[in-house]
Enzyme design. Structure first.
Site, short mmCIF file in Angstrom:
data_model
loop_
_atom_site.label_atom_id
_atom_site.label_comp_id
_atom_site.label_asym_id
_atom_site.label_seq_id
_atom_site.Cartn_x
_atom_site.Cartn_y
_atom_site.Cartn_z
N GLU A 136 -4.73 -8.27 -0.18
CA GLU A 136 -3.42 -8.86 0.00
C GLU A 136 -2.87 -8.31 1.33
OE1 GLU A 136 -0.65 -8.18 -3.21
OE2 GLU A 136 0.93 -9.17 -2.09
N ARG A 179 -11.70 1.94 -9.97
CA ARG A 179 -11.13 2.31 -8.68
C ARG A 179 -11.71 3.62 -8.19
NH1 ARG A 179 -6.21 0.48 -6.44
NH2 ARG A 179 -5.81 -1.47 -7.45
N LYS A 193 -1.00 1.33 -1.57
CA LYS A 193 -0.28 0.85 -0.40
C LYS A 193 1.22 1.14 -0.50
CE LYS A 193 -2.53 -3.08 -0.56
NZ LYS A 193 -3.03 -4.45 -0.38
P1 ATP Z 1 -2.97 -0.94 -3.70
O1 ATP Z 1 -2.94 -0.34 -5.05
O2 ATP Z 1 -3.25 0.04 -2.61
O3 ATP Z 1 -1.80 -1.82 -3.39
P2 ATP Z 1 -4.39 -3.31 -4.24
O4 ATP Z 1 -5.46 -3.35 -5.27
O5 ATP Z 1 -3.09 -3.92 -4.60
O6 ATP Z 1 -4.27 -1.85 -3.72
P3 ATP Z 1 -5.45 -5.40 -2.64
O7 ATP Z 1 -5.20 -5.72 -1.23
O8 ATP Z 1 -4.96 -6.33 -3.68
O9 ATP Z 1 -4.88 -3.96 -2.90
O10 ATP Z 1 -6.99 -5.07 -2.87
C1 ATP Z 1 -8.08 -5.73 -2.27
C2 ATP Z 1 -9.32 -5.34 -3.01
O11 ATP Z 1 -9.55 -3.93 -2.87
C3 ATP Z 1 -9.19 -5.62 -4.49
O12 ATP Z 1 -10.39 -6.20 -4.93
C4 ATP Z 1 -8.96 -4.28 -5.10
O13 ATP Z 1 -9.43 -4.23 -6.40
C5 ATP Z 1 -9.75 -3.36 -4.14
N1 ATP Z 1 -9.22 -1.99 -4.17
C6 ATP Z 1 -7.96 -1.58 -3.90
N2 ATP Z 1 -7.81 -0.27 -4.08
C7 ATP Z 1 -9.03 0.20 -4.47
C8 ATP Z 1 -9.54 1.48 -4.83
N3 ATP Z 1 -8.75 2.58 -4.82
N4 ATP Z 1 -10.83 1.57 -5.19
C9 ATP Z 1 -11.61 0.49 -5.19
N5 ATP Z 1 -11.21 -0.73 -4.88
C10 ATP Z 1 -9.93 -0.91 -4.52
MG MG Z 2 -2.82 -5.99 -5.08
#
Ligand code: ATP
Ligand code: MG
Length: 556
Positions: A33, A257, A267
């Site tokens: 995102e 994760r 984020k």
């Molecule tokens: P955040 O919690 O930092 O906002 P998010 O999951 O909302 O992270 P996205 O931009 O939606 O961030 O994530 C893009 C991809 O990265 C998704 O498939 C998500 O599952 C993966 N991802 C995000 N954080 C992690 C993590 N700590 N470990 C593994 N994969 C991750």
């Molecule tokens: Mg997200």
């Protein structure tokens, strides 16, 4: 780095699918995102998705999951593309959920026409109140039985902007008593009169994650849609929507994760650090963002190595920062140019050195013979590190002391004859003599010394600034604490100015990786100017945190 290892669970699934002939190629996607910069957690997801399609036939798309216009920006899109490329991966197609808004809208109409979606006038609070609990069924909305015609008409008018934000939603009509709460008539579309970073004012209704993600996967014919464990309960809805829409059956697979110790990988929390100015920005070298790690001097190779080592699993784990730092050291040891820099100078005068100066040759990198040698100027006045001298040394101190000898790296053996102090008793200078026949490479002195010190010739020294970074937090898992800000490491940045560098560092570029002898790995910072060079500590040569932890566990 093709280390022999057993297949991870995703590879097992894929090999099975290929063997069964279910797919001839596999398609994955990395779906960020664009609401922030990528961090080390994302790096693991990028690594998993792209390395699968490097190993097996197929490809990976970069898909921006841009369905929340308030928080998303083009700046983030650009940084994400730069970061994925820097990590060493190339996507096949660059796509955006917003590319598909029209198709997603058609899909929603299809659900309405099948009697599987309805427009609800309830507020979000009312919807939440009707949802029930895991042990109690929910309650049907009073708007649930609207006719298909009425739903169609209202949904089109929602799109046309006739209703204010929050006044209506489109919901799937599934089952308000479903054991999976997510299946209790989930909201699919909401009204938001907010411009979008790509579609501008074209839309005032936006699909929610569940109405967008699986459908985008399907449009792109993604075979394996890999996401993190929190989406396990969404899988049922993912499959339900695909089935009811009769579109390509992408499948979702979840892994745990990956988080990193001594930092935060969310984020939202990273944004808080930036907004509250605890760090200088998203790419502050202390940040676990990819841009921060790049500026810190980490290499893509070392981050990929780290991702491979921590692997993929189903159980949430806190990867050890020491492992990441180990990977960084391992790679930098192979590629970094060795240089001499004195951070806390003590002057040494060589009383019997009667030449003006000379050049000595020093290896750029003993691990890489092809890196050659460089010339380092030597003269009668040098700086050594203050901590490399002791007036009353303990027995095993092999550095400089009165009457003791050491080697100056790539130069001569010297012997300390006299200690000069100021009126307050502080040591300000050492008088030494050197052994002319002890020159490195042609040493005929027959003298053996145990210590070798780094040094810089005073008149050739280049004053530079060093930003000595340490971990951003003092506890292993700050995200678990009530107020993670309280656990920021007050000593995560120490500025050293001036440190004295050998003159070859004047030509440093942002891409160079250096080892400052006996100190650590360093990289030029982008804020440097030609007359004010700034070097960031990437990582120290040894892991002091590991030692701290060992000491603590010894005590217990
Ligand atoms: P955040 O919690 O930092 O906002 P998010 O999951 O909302 O992270 P996205 O931009 O939606 O961030 O994530 C893009 C991809 O990265 C998704 O498939 C998500 O599952 C993966 N991802 C995000 N954080 C992690 C993590 N700590 N470990 C593994 N994969 C991750
Ligand atoms: Mg997200």
């Amino acid at each position: 780095m093709a280390e022999e290892r057993s297949l991870n669970f995703l590879e097992e699934i894929i090999e099975q699918h290929l063997k069964e002939g279910r797919y001839s190629q596999i398609i994955t996607r990395f779906p960020p995102e664009p609401n922030g910069y990528l961090h080390i957690g994302h790096a693991t997801s990028i690594y998993i998705n792209f390395s699968l399609t490097q190993k097996y036939p197929g490809y990976t798309n970069l898909r921006f999951d841009d369905t929340n216009p308030e928080t998303e920006e083009t700046e983030y899109v650009e940084s994400i593309k730069e970061d994925v490329r820097w990590l060493g991966f190339e996507w096949k197609y660059e796509r955006y959920a917003s590319d598909y808004f029209e198709t997603l809208f058609e899909y929603a109409l299809k659900l309405i026409d099948k009697g599987l979606a309805y427009v609800d006038d309830s507020t979000s609070e009312e919807i939440a109140a009707m949802k029930g609990t895991p042990t109690q069924p929910g309650v049907n909305s009073p708007y649930r039985d609207r006719s298909i015609e009425e739903n169609r008409d209202l949904f089109l008018r929602m799109r046309n902007g006739e209703f204010p934000d929050g006044s209506k939603t489109l919901r799937a009509k599934i089952d308000m008593a479903h054991p999976n709460m997510i299946m209790r008539d989930p909201v699919l579309y909401r009204i938001k009169h907010v411009p979008h970073h790509r579609t501008g004012n074209k839309w005032c209704i936006y699909p929610l994650y569940d109405m967008a993600h699986g459908q985008c996967d399907s449009i792109e014919r993604v075979t394996h849609s890999i996401c993190t464990m929190e989406f396990v309960p969404h899988r049922e809805l993912y499959d339900w929507l695909i089935e009811k829409l009769e579109i390509y059956p992408s499948k979702q697979y979840e892994f745990a994760r990956r988080n990193l110790s001594y930092t935060v990988t969310s984020k939202r929390k990273l944004l808080q650090l930036v907004n509250e100015k605890h760090v200088s920005g998203w790419d502050d070298p202390r940040m676990p963002t990819i841009s921060g790690m790049r500026r810190r001097g980490y290499t893509p190779e070392s981050i990929r190595d780290f991702c491979a080592r921590i692997g993929v699993g189903k159980r949430e784990n806190l990867a050890d920062m020491s492992l990441l730092e180990f990977c960084v050291r391992e790679h930098l040891n192979k590629i970094a140019l060795r240089r001499m820099v004195v951070t806390d100078p003590l002057k040494v005068v060589i009383t019997n050195y009667d030449k003006e100066e000379e050049m000595v040759l020093s290896e750029n990198n003993p691990e890489d013979p092809s890196s050659g040698m460089r010339e380092v100027p030597f003269s009668s006045e040098l700086y050594i590190e203050r901590e490399d001298f002791m007036e009353n040394p303990p027995k095993k101190f092999f550095r400089l002391a009165p009457g003791k000898m050491v080697r100056l790296k790539s130069a001569y053996i010297i012997c300390c004859d006299e200690v000069i102090k100021d009126s307050r008793g502080n040591i300000i200078e050492l008088r030494c003599h050197y052994i002319p026949e002890s020159k490195s490479g042609s040493d005929t002195s027959g003298i053996h010394v145990k210590g070798t010190l780094h040094w810089v010739s005073c008149k050739h020294a280049v004053p530079v600034m060093i930003r000595w970074y340490d971990r951003l937090f003092v506890v292993e898992n700050p995200a678990e604490e009530d107020d993670f800000i309280k656990y920021l490491n007050p000593e995560s940045l120490k500025v050293i100015y001036p440190a004295y560098a050998e003159p070859s560092l004047k030509n440093a570029t942002l891409n160079d990786k250096f080892q400052f002898l006996r100190k650590g790995y360093f990289v030029l910072d982008k804020e440097s100017e030609s007359d004010k060079l700034i070097f960031n500590l990437t990582v120290e040569l040894k892991d002091k945190w590991d030692m701290i932890q060992k000491k603590q566990s010894d005590k217990h």
